[in-house]
Design an enzyme around this catalytic site. Sequence first.
Site, PDB file in Angstrom:
ATOM      1  N   GLU A 108      39.185  70.716 -50.442  1.00 24.57           N
ATOM      2  CA  GLU A 108      39.101  71.784 -51.591  1.00 24.57           C
ATOM      3  C   GLU A 108      38.395  72.755 -51.054  1.00 24.57           C
ATOM      4  O   GLU A 108      37.058  72.828 -50.453  1.00 24.57           O
ATOM      5  CB  GLU A 108      38.567  71.414 -52.965  1.00 24.57           C
ATOM      6  CG  GLU A 108      39.391  70.120 -53.424  1.00 24.57           C
ATOM      7  CD  GLU A 108      38.590  69.390 -54.732  1.00 24.57           C
ATOM      8  OE1 GLU A 108      39.100  68.450 -55.009  1.00 24.57           O
ATOM      9  OE2 GLU A 108      37.889  70.104 -55.139  1.00 24.57           O
ATOM     10  N   CYS A 121      33.344  78.662 -51.960  1.00 27.35           N
ATOM     11  CA  CYS A 121      32.822  77.479 -51.745  1.00 27.35           C
ATOM     12  C   CYS A 121      33.626  76.679 -50.924  1.00 27.35           C
ATOM     13  O   CYS A 121      34.648  76.345 -51.104  1.00 27.35           O
ATOM     14  CB  CYS A 121      32.838  76.823 -53.265  1.00 27.35           C
ATOM     15  SG  CYS A 121      31.872  75.165 -53.176  1.00 27.35           S
ATOM     16  N   CYS A 128      32.419  62.012 -48.538  1.00 27.30           N
ATOM     17  CA  CYS A 128      31.033  62.375 -48.234  1.00 27.30           C
ATOM     18  C   CYS A 128      30.391  60.924 -48.239  1.00 27.30           C
ATOM     19  O   CYS A 128      31.033  59.854 -48.681  1.00 27.30           O
ATOM     20  CB  CYS A 128      30.349  62.756 -49.205  1.00 27.30           C
ATOM     21  SG  CYS A 128      28.487  63.195 -48.860  1.00 27.30           S
ATOM     22  N   CYS A 132      26.096  60.012 -54.031  1.00 29.14           N
ATOM     23  CA  CYS A 132      25.135  60.177 -55.344  1.00 29.14           C
ATOM     24  C   CYS A 132      25.874  60.051 -56.429  1.00 29.14           C
ATOM     25  O   CYS A 132      27.243  60.085 -56.577  1.00 29.14           O
ATOM     26  CB  CYS A 132      25.086  62.014 -55.015  1.00 29.14           C
ATOM     27  SG  CYS A 132      23.962  62.438 -53.812  1.00 29.14           S
ATOM     28  N   CYS A 135      28.461  62.482 -58.573  1.00 33.99           N
ATOM     29  CA  CYS A 135      29.265  63.107 -57.525  1.00 33.99           C
ATOM     30  C   CYS A 135      30.575  62.617 -57.448  1.00 33.99           C
ATOM     31  O   CYS A 135      30.437  61.526 -57.004  1.00 33.99           O
ATOM     32  CB  CYS A 135      28.383  63.634 -56.457  1.00 33.99           C
ATOM     33  SG  CYS A 135      29.546  64.635 -55.407  1.00 33.99           S
ATOM     34  N   GLY A 183      31.516  67.236 -49.339  1.00 33.46           N
ATOM     35  CA  GLY A 183      30.694  66.879 -47.941  1.00 33.46           C
ATOM     36  C   GLY A 183      29.190  67.307 -47.941  1.00 33.46           C
ATOM     37  O   GLY A 183      28.747  67.997 -48.521  1.00 33.46           O
ATOM     38  N   GLU A 184      28.564  66.593 -47.029  1.00 35.31           N
ATOM     39  CA  GLU A 184      27.109  67.037 -46.716  1.00 35.31           C
ATOM     40  C   GLU A 184      27.146  67.756 -45.320  1.00 35.31           C
ATOM     41  O   GLU A 184      27.093  67.334 -44.320  1.00 35.31           O
ATOM     42  CB  GLU A 184      26.340  65.732 -46.546  1.00 35.31           C
ATOM     43  CG  GLU A 184      24.723  65.710 -45.998  1.00 35.31           C
ATOM     44  CD  GLU A 184      24.205  67.236 -46.757  1.00 35.31           C
ATOM     45  OE1 GLU A 184      23.922  66.899 -47.986  1.00 35.31           O
ATOM     46  OE2 GLU A 184      23.696  67.816 -45.971  1.00 35.31           O
ATOM     47  N   SER A 215      24.131  74.126 -48.632  1.00 32.76           N
ATOM     48  CA  SER A 215      23.259  73.301 -49.706  1.00 32.76           C
ATOM     49  C   SER A 215      23.283  71.819 -49.161  1.00 32.76           C
ATOM     50  O   SER A 215      24.476  71.419 -48.689  1.00 32.76           O
ATOM     51  CB  SER A 215      24.186  73.293 -50.986  1.00 32.76           C
ATOM     52  OG  SER A 215      24.058  72.251 -51.944  1.00 32.76           O
ATOM     53  N   SER A 237      19.765  70.020 -53.342  1.00 31.35           N
ATOM     54  CA  SER A 237      20.038  69.236 -54.418  1.00 31.35           C
ATOM     55  C   SER A 237      18.901  68.246 -54.812  1.00 31.35           C
ATOM     56  O   SER A 237      18.796  67.458 -54.093  1.00 31.35           O
ATOM     57  CB  SER A 237      21.210  68.602 -54.120  1.00 31.35           C
ATOM     58  OG  SER A 237      22.542  69.406 -53.991  1.00 31.35           O
ATOM     59  N   HIS A 239      17.756  67.707 -58.216  1.00 33.13           N
ATOM     60  CA  HIS A 239      18.166  66.702 -59.285  1.00 33.13           C
ATOM     61  C   HIS A 239      17.167  65.686 -59.909  1.00 33.13           C
ATOM     62  O   HIS A 239      17.549  65.153 -61.153  1.00 33.13           O
ATOM     63  CB  HIS A 239      19.402  66.143 -58.983  1.00 33.13           C
ATOM     64  CG  HIS A 239      20.473  66.628 -58.342  1.00 33.13           C
ATOM     65  ND1 HIS A 239      20.824  68.338 -58.738  1.00 33.13           N
ATOM     66  CD2 HIS A 239      21.574  66.560 -57.392  1.00 33.13           C
ATOM     67  CE1 HIS A 239      21.665  68.756 -58.375  1.00 33.13           C
ATOM     68  NE2 HIS A 239      22.156  67.720 -57.270  1.00 33.13           N
ATOM     69  N   ASN A 314      29.159  68.175 -64.555  1.00 26.78           N
ATOM     70  CA  ASN A 314      30.685  68.242 -64.889  1.00 26.78           C
ATOM     71  C   ASN A 314      31.238  66.857 -64.841  1.00 26.78           C
ATOM     72  O   ASN A 314      31.248  66.360 -63.654  1.00 26.78           O
ATOM     73  CB  ASN A 314      31.055  69.179 -63.675  1.00 26.78           C
ATOM     74  CG  ASN A 314      32.418  69.869 -63.992  1.00 26.78           C
ATOM     75  OD1 ASN A 314      33.223  69.308 -64.685  1.00 26.78           O
ATOM     76  ND2 ASN A 314      32.689  70.879 -63.454  1.00 26.78           N
ATOM     77  N   CYS A 357      33.695  69.134 -58.105  1.00 26.51           N
ATOM     78  CA  CYS A 357      33.939  68.806 -56.763  1.00 26.51           C
ATOM     79  C   CYS A 357      34.462  67.644 -56.397  1.00 26.51           C
ATOM     80  O   CYS A 357      34.033  66.705 -56.684  1.00 26.51           O
ATOM     81  CB  CYS A 357      32.302  68.914 -55.959  1.00 26.51           C
ATOM     82  SG  CYS A 357      32.338  68.225 -54.443  1.00 26.51           S
TER      83      CYS A 357
HETATM   84  N1  SAH Z   1      26.575  67.860 -50.091  1.00 21.63           N
HETATM   85  C1  SAH Z   1      25.631  68.848 -50.481  1.00 21.63           C
HETATM   86  C2  SAH Z   1      26.703  70.015 -50.906  1.00 21.63           C
HETATM   87  C3  SAH Z   1      28.029  69.624 -51.722  1.00 21.63           C
HETATM   88  S1  SAH Z   1      27.501  69.381 -53.368  1.00 21.63           S
HETATM   89  C4  SAH Z   1      24.700  68.584 -51.582  1.00 21.63           C
HETATM   90  O1  SAH Z   1      24.649  67.601 -52.125  1.00 21.63           O
HETATM   91  O2  SAH Z   1      23.832  69.487 -51.708  1.00 21.63           O
HETATM   92  C5  SAH Z   1      27.336  70.718 -54.037  1.00 21.63           C
HETATM   93  C6  SAH Z   1      26.491  70.732 -55.289  1.00 21.63           C
HETATM   94  O3  SAH Z   1      27.273  70.319 -56.566  1.00 21.63           O
HETATM   95  C7  SAH Z   1      25.267  69.648 -55.160  1.00 21.63           C
HETATM   96  O4  SAH Z   1      24.170  70.321 -56.033  1.00 21.63           O
HETATM   97  C8  SAH Z   1      25.673  68.492 -56.004  1.00 21.63           C
HETATM   98  O5  SAH Z   1      24.698  67.931 -56.607  1.00 21.63           O
HETATM   99  C9  SAH Z   1      26.459  69.155 -57.180  1.00 21.63           C
HETATM  100  N2  SAH Z   1      27.408  68.295 -58.037  1.00 21.63           N
HETATM  101  C10 SAH Z   1      28.019  67.078 -57.511  1.00 21.63           C
HETATM  102  N3  SAH Z   1      28.895  66.563 -58.586  1.00 21.63           N
HETATM  103  C11 SAH Z   1      28.778  67.248 -59.625  1.00 21.63           C
HETATM  104  C12 SAH Z   1      29.020  67.014 -60.800  1.00 21.63           C
HETATM  105  N4  SAH Z   1      29.844  66.318 -61.300  1.00 21.63           N
HETATM  106  N5  SAH Z   1      28.456  68.208 -61.824  1.00 21.63           N
HETATM  107  C13 SAH Z   1      27.761  68.994 -61.544  1.00 21.63           C
HETATM  108  N6  SAH Z   1      27.258  69.187 -60.297  1.00 21.63           N
HETATM  109  C14 SAH Z   1      27.468  68.289 -59.149  1.00 21.63           C
HETATM  110 FE1  SF4 Z   2      27.760  64.047 -51.118  1.00 20.08          FE
HETATM  111 FE2  SF4 Z   2      26.564  66.207 -51.959  1.00 20.08          FE
HETATM  112 FE3  SF4 Z   2      28.133  64.494 -53.247  1.00 20.08          FE
HETATM  113 FE4  SF4 Z   2      25.809  63.659 -52.678  1.00 20.08          FE
HETATM  114  S1  SF4 Z   2      26.252  65.545 -54.251  1.00 20.08           S
HETATM  115  S2  SF4 Z   2      27.829  62.622 -52.819  1.00 20.08           S
HETATM  116  S3  SF4 Z   2      25.472  64.586 -50.749  1.00 20.08           S
HETATM  117  S4  SF4 Z   2      28.792  65.878 -51.582  1.00 20.08           S
END
Ligand code: SAH
Ligand code: SF4
Length: 373
Positions: A108, A121, A128, A132, A135, A183-184, A215, A237, A239, A314, A357
């Site tokens: 996406e 974005c 990934c 997490c 996510c 992805g990371e 990020s 990130s 958190h 979200n 995401c």
């Molecule tokens: N992998 C990288 C970048 C992609 S995620 C990272 O983790 O930073 C981008 C951002 O969206 C991160 O801060 C992640 O923690 C956040 N994110 C992931 N799932 C989410 C959700 N369900 N609600 C809000 N933020 C979320």
């Molecule tokens: Fe991967 Fe970022 Fe999602 Fe964690 S928050 S699972 S590192 S995409």
Amino acid sequence: MSGTAHAELFAPPSESAGLKNLVGLSREALEAEITACGEPAFRARQLWQWIYSKGVTEFGAMTSLSKAFRARLEEHFVVRRPEVVQDLTSSDGTRKWLLRFSDGQEVETVYIPEDDRGTLCVSSQVGCTLTCKFCHTGTQRLVRNLSPAEIISQIMLARDALGEWPSTRLDRKITNVVMMGMGEPLYNYDNVATALKIAMDGEGVAISKRKITLSTSGVVPEMERCGRELGVNLAVSLHAVDDDTRDKIMPINKKYPLKQLLQTCRDYPGTSNARRITFEYVMLKGVNDSPEDARALIKLLKDIPAKVNLIPFNPWPGSFFECSSNNAIHRFAQILNDGQLSAPVRATRGEDILAACGQLKSESERKRKSERT
Ligand code: SAH
Ligand code: SF4
């Protein structure tokens, strides 16, 4: 796993037989292709401008190149865009594309218009490897790295869709790029670096490094290099404010715990009060949203030029967490502000088009499966 072993295991498929895609080659690699065709090196520069500054995909339209050269290009090469599987626009103007690459994998890309900017974005991997807990992308099984072409072509495709070529236009809608999609990015460092160098090139896509943010969930060994070699803004990130909580919601914390992560942030090249590191903090009810957590966060970041992005969680189908209440989020933000930490609450965008995401991709896979059965 070492960075190299990871890159090999999750490598994008090699180009299938047929015409070679010129998108995603570094300047040097493009020059090598062109000189191998018997053309002088300066032709590569002209071609670069056609591809990345003007956004032209047909060699026939590259009128400053000789007819003979254009014909040779057509024989050997192509300027490819990914297939658009879905193109959705939210009532708030957020636009989301589900893209499919030649091996059928999907990612996406999301465009978020705001009053003072337009942010794209961009995804760096299919799925990934980091799981997490909050996510949705982390739940997706299939993972591979995106190639430089697949990364840079997300920006190019968005420019096509928004009518943004050439790059020299002063009214460009996409002003900022964030590597915050699926992805990371630091687990696909080499390909992300090649793509971002193409994005930053002043004679091409021309998005300044000041307008690009990468990020990461905290891949400590690659962070310094990212700052030194690319000079892009960093978002981390975070958190959670203690290792126990962070271990539970972000397993990468067991490998690179908070102390190490924050020291790497302190050392991130180019950071200053004018150029702060963004710490993302997703608000999870009863997990990380208490006033004590807010106070601990101020302490944790006190000697780092930082700002905090508070992100309302979200939810997605089957997600285990709940978003903190509005009250809890605003109380949290107030404590940070009182402690001299800038902490905007990020607006939830594009809710009507599955904005979390990775959601759109899962929805598309679910539909395809149900169509098959
Ligand atoms: N992998 C990288 C970048 C992609 S995620 C990272 O983790 O930073 C981008 C951002 O969206 C991160 O801060 C992640 O923690 C956040 N994110 C992931 N799932 C989410 C959700 N369900 N609600 C809000 N933020 C979320
Ligand atoms: Fe991967 Fe970022 Fe999602 Fe964690 S928050 S699972 S590192 S995409």
